[in-house]
Scaffold this active site. Structure first.
Site, short mmCIF file in Angstrom:
data_model
loop_
_atom_site.label_atom_id
_atom_site.label_comp_id
_atom_site.label_asym_id
_atom_site.label_seq_id
_atom_site.Cartn_x
_atom_site.Cartn_y
_atom_site.Cartn_z
N LYS A 187 0.83 -1.21 0.00
CA LYS A 187 0.00 0.00 0.00
C LYS A 187 0.86 1.26 0.00
CE LYS A 187 0.68 1.49 4.31
NZ LYS A 187 1.02 2.86 4.75
N THR A 244 -3.96 5.81 3.54
CA THR A 244 -2.72 6.41 3.07
C THR A 244 -2.80 6.93 1.64
OG1 THR A 244 -1.88 4.22 2.48
CG2 THR A 244 -1.26 5.07 4.62
N GLU A 273 8.43 4.78 3.25
CA GLU A 273 8.87 3.38 3.05
C GLU A 273 8.68 2.91 1.61
OE1 GLU A 273 10.46 1.62 5.20
OE2 GLU A 273 9.58 1.63 7.20
#
Length: 324
Positions: A187, A244, A273
């Site tokens: 994701k 997100t 990330e």
């Protein structure tokens, strides 16, 4: 099993948020800081979370022997630092101590998921993963959130959920470790893509299409690596995608926005990330013949192989096909 003494390793925003949440659950909490423990213990505030006070019930100490008496340890460090953190605590662990990865990513070079990194670096530990739709600033302030906590032993997963849970942080437990890890890692890449769409001003319709087709990629990848469907559509998969891919609080989304606007990356974006996960995700997908064009486009943009406009055109001119 007794899970009264909990440690959180890493005094960044997420580490502080988790320490506060666990203290509210009535547990004894030790926040182990790799740097600046003395200052944090004195001020009870961190520049990582301006305006948020560390709960008075949280003890702060440098990384050290205090961890040896803990019943469970949460590693709230970035995914690419997970191996070093797990190795550092390994000598202090008792056999079967749950060690919970709280990062969402895949290790570069080795292509290892976080539970695999823990298993290799701290062999006596019981690896676990905590993931789901949660922003550190909100959790730290006691705003409601729900996450997924997974480990291979269902009884331990349930016990950990009870130990960490409170009226404002609700962990659902699972034994689908791989599914939870894949949702959290993939994701982040999708959030960068969603941010690019927003930054480029491509509109709400394009954003909806991007997230929907991106989640289809996530699901294909997950199924190929053994994830359960209910995990991918749960909190650590679809739930985290919804969060997100729509909020500037997400480092990955805000990084994508900057890319879409043609801006240079700023320092906070280094913590996104998805930057590290995208190329690894694509490598792993290619090895299994999994079609993930959106993630591939993100990887190409990050590597400088394609401009945002060129990558967008490539996606929009793909052959028409049935949905699935």
């Amino acid at each position: 099993m007794a899970l009264d003494r909990i440690a959180v390793v890493g005094a960044g925003a997420w580490g502080i948020a988790l320490a506060n949440a666990i203290a509210r659950a009535g547990r004894s909490v030790l926040l182990a800081a790799r740097n600046g423990a003395g200052v944090l213990a004195k001020t009870r505030e961190s520049p990582r979370l301006p305006g948020v006070r560390l709960d008075d019930r949280v003890a702060v100490a440098p990384m050290g022997a205090e961890l040896s008496g803990c019943d469970a340890i949460l590693l709230a460090v970035p995914s690419q630092a997970m191996r070093a953190a797990a190795r550092a605590i390994a000598p202090m662990l008792r056999e079967g101590t749950p060690v919970i990865a709280c990062a969402k990513g895949i290790e570069r070079g080795t292509r290892r998921f976080m539970s695999e990194v823990i298993a290799e670096s701290a062999p006596v530990a019981l690896p676990a993963i905590l993931s789901g739709p949660s922003f550190a600033a909100e959790v730290a302030r006691g705003m409601p959130a729900a996450v997924t906590l997974a480990t291979r032993e269902e009884a331990v997963a349930a016990a950990l959920s009870r130990a960490l849970g409170s009226p404002v942080l609700r962990p659902y437990h699972s034994t689908d470790v791989r599914g939870v890890e894949i949702g959290g890692a993939a994701k982040n890449v999708l959030a960068i893509a969603a941010g690019i769409v927003a930054g480029r001003g491509l509109g709400a319709s394009a954003a909806a299409a991007l997230v929907t087709r991106g989640f289809a990629e996530l699901a294909r990848f997950g199924r190929a690596f053994g994830a359960r469907a209910e995990t991918l559509t749960g909190l650590s998969g679809l739930g985290d995608v919804i969060l997100t891919c729509s909020s500037s609080q997400s480092r990955n989304f805000s990084y994508g926005v900057a890319l879409g606007r043609g801006e240079k990356a700023q320092a906070p974006h280094a913590l996104a990330e998805g930057i590290f996960t995208a190329p690894v995700l694509v490598e792993m997908a290619n090895d299994k013949g999994i079609d993930i064009p959106i993630a591939s486009a993100v990887a190409d943009i990050l590597a400088g192989r394609a401009s945002v406009d060129a990558a967008t055109e490539t996606l929009l001119t793909r052959p028409f096909r049935a949905e699935g």
